[in-house]
Write an enzyme that holds these catalytic residues in place. Structure first.
Site, PDB file in Angstrom:
ATOM      1  N   ASP A  72      -2.210  12.928  -0.277  1.00 24.45           N
ATOM      2  CA  ASP A  72      -1.330  13.934   0.293  1.00 24.45           C
ATOM      3  C   ASP A  72      -0.072  13.193   0.692  1.00 24.45           C
ATOM      4  OD1 ASP A  72      -1.164  16.799   0.772  1.00 24.45           O
ATOM      5  OD2 ASP A  72      -0.703  16.198   2.805  1.00 24.45           O
ATOM      6  N   SER A  73       1.035  13.740   0.277  1.00 29.35           N
ATOM      7  CA  SER A  73       2.273  13.005   0.472  1.00 29.35           C
ATOM      8  C   SER A  73       3.379  13.977   0.790  1.00 29.35           C
ATOM      9  CB  SER A  73       2.608  12.219  -0.794  1.00 29.35           C
ATOM     10  OG  SER A  73       2.694  13.094  -1.896  1.00 29.35           O
ATOM     11  N   GLY A 158      10.036  15.941  -7.486  1.00 30.75           N
ATOM     12  CA  GLY A 158      10.180  16.330  -6.078  1.00 30.75           C
ATOM     13  C   GLY A 158      11.555  16.000  -5.516  1.00 30.75           C
ATOM     14  N   ASP A 160      12.973  13.121  -5.224  1.00 31.60           N
ATOM     15  CA  ASP A 160      13.536  11.838  -5.692  1.00 31.60           C
ATOM     16  C   ASP A 160      15.064  11.865  -5.853  1.00 31.60           C
ATOM     17  OD1 ASP A 160      11.286  10.176  -5.695  1.00 31.60           O
ATOM     18  OD2 ASP A 160      10.660  10.829  -7.677  1.00 31.60           O
ATOM     19  N   LYS A 180      10.035   2.074  -9.071  1.00 31.18           N
ATOM     20  CA  LYS A 180       9.594   3.042  -8.063  1.00 31.18           C
ATOM     21  C   LYS A 180       8.160   2.722  -7.624  1.00 31.18           C
ATOM     22  CE  LYS A 180       8.681   7.772  -6.816  1.00 31.18           C
ATOM     23  NZ  LYS A 180       8.367   9.148  -7.213  1.00 31.18           N
ATOM     24  N   HIS A 185       5.960   4.742  -1.395  1.00 32.38           N
ATOM     25  CA  HIS A 185       4.856   5.093  -0.503  1.00 32.38           C
ATOM     26  C   HIS A 185       3.541   5.191  -1.271  1.00 32.38           C
ATOM     27  CE1 HIS A 185       6.634   8.466  -2.468  1.00 32.38           C
ATOM     28  NE2 HIS A 185       5.867   9.381  -1.924  1.00 32.38           N
TER      29      HIS A 185
HETATM   30  P1  IMP Z   1       1.348  17.229  -2.095  1.00 28.12           P
HETATM   31  O1  IMP Z   1       1.113  17.519  -3.541  1.00 28.12           O
HETATM   32  O2  IMP Z   1       0.745  18.188  -1.169  1.00 28.12           O
HETATM   33  O3  IMP Z   1       1.036  15.804  -1.762  1.00 28.12           O
HETATM   34  O4  IMP Z   1       2.913  17.449  -1.884  1.00 28.12           O
HETATM   35  C1  IMP Z   1       3.777  16.421  -2.084  1.00 28.12           C
HETATM   36  C2  IMP Z   1       5.210  16.934  -2.142  1.00 28.12           C
HETATM   37  O5  IMP Z   1       5.998  15.966  -1.465  1.00 28.12           O
HETATM   38  C3  IMP Z   1       5.700  16.966  -3.584  1.00 28.12           C
HETATM   39  O6  IMP Z   1       5.610  18.231  -4.155  1.00 28.12           O
HETATM   40  C4  IMP Z   1       7.145  16.521  -3.427  1.00 28.12           C
HETATM   41  O7  IMP Z   1       7.940  17.614  -3.082  1.00 28.12           O
HETATM   42  C5  IMP Z   1       7.092  15.576  -2.244  1.00 28.12           C
HETATM   43  N1  IMP Z   1       6.875  14.177  -2.709  1.00 28.12           N
HETATM   44  C6  IMP Z   1       5.790  13.403  -2.516  1.00 28.12           C
HETATM   45  N2  IMP Z   1       5.929  12.192  -3.109  1.00 28.12           N
HETATM   46  C7  IMP Z   1       7.139  12.219  -3.694  1.00 28.12           C
HETATM   47  C8  IMP Z   1       7.843  11.258  -4.479  1.00 28.12           C
HETATM   48  O8  IMP Z   1       7.391  10.150  -4.802  1.00 28.12           O
HETATM   49  N3  IMP Z   1       9.070  11.644  -4.879  1.00 28.12           N
HETATM   50  C9  IMP Z   1       9.607  12.847  -4.582  1.00 28.12           C
HETATM   51  N4  IMP Z   1       8.982  13.786  -3.886  1.00 28.12           N
HETATM   52  C10 IMP Z   1       7.745  13.476  -3.430  1.00 28.12           C
END
Ligand code: IMP
Length: 198
Positions: A72-73, A158, A160, A180, A185
């Protein structure tokens, strides 16, 4: 070793940008995305990255009877009290595109000067050996940067194009894939996880 080479691990995500980054960093294991195994998506109801990663990984492990990995990011912006945070994928609304989320972020920061646009990407990765694993492996990576006032670059996904990387003097979307991965992260969290898996 807990995980033998070529061990199949389900990835609780269908985001192809993430899958490529994860498979590149965990080359020993066979990463299969949950959509290919008909795993229904679980609702991300947590208010922290770690809660959501646990929900997703446990759900995939339960459905597949296999080890399961979830990340989760998201992006944490100081001037927005941590938003978009766990709402990063849904910042402009459920089902929003990257372009819509980026536009929403630029709008929210329209009046914020450069010196106050500090931000960081966070990634928490959780690996359940099985659905009832009481001690899942947990790794976290943090990548510090700043939010630009206009998009730059075409790589990545996302946010970036809006994430300025001070150590490279360019946007994250201008970095080659390997650079990258070395800094990000997700790269940090995956290398930590790979070490925990030994
Ligand atoms: P998750 O899929 O719930 O983890 O949502 C992560 C969201 O955070 C993604 O849809 C992106 O909008 C943003 N995100 C996470 N990691 C990155 C990255 O490495 N680059 C750009 N956006 C990111």
């Amino acid at each position: 070793m807990l995980f033998s080479p070529s061990q199949k691990i389900v990835l609780a995500s269908n985001n192809s940008g993430k899958i490529n980054e994860i498979q590149a960093l965990l080359q020993q294991q066979l990463i299969v995305k949950q959509g290919d195994l008909q795993v229904p998506e679980v609702e991300e109801t947590g208010s922290t990255f770690v809660e959501n990663a646990i929900l997703k990984a446990r759900n995939a492990a339960q459905h597949c009877q296999l080890p399961a990995l979830a990340d989760d990011s998201g992006l944490v912006v100081d001037a927005l009290q941590g938003a978009p945070g766990v709402w990063s994928a849904r910042y402009a609304g459920v089902g929003a595109t990257d372009a819509q989320n980026n536009a929403a972020l630029l709008k929210a920061l329209a009046e914020v000067p450069e010196a106050e646009r500090s931000a960081r990407f966070i990634c928490v990765i959780v690996l359940f050996r099985h659905a009832l694993d009481p001690t899942p492996l947990i790794a976290q990576g943090v990548w510090e940067g700043r939010i630009l006032t206009a998009a730059q670059g075409n790589n990545g996904f996302g946010y970036d194009p809006l994430f300025w990387v001070p150590e490279q003097q360019c946007a994250s979307a201008e970095l080659p894939f390997a650079v990258k991965n070395a800094l990000s992260h997700r790269g940090q969290a995956l290398r930590q996880l790979a070490a925990l898996m030994q």
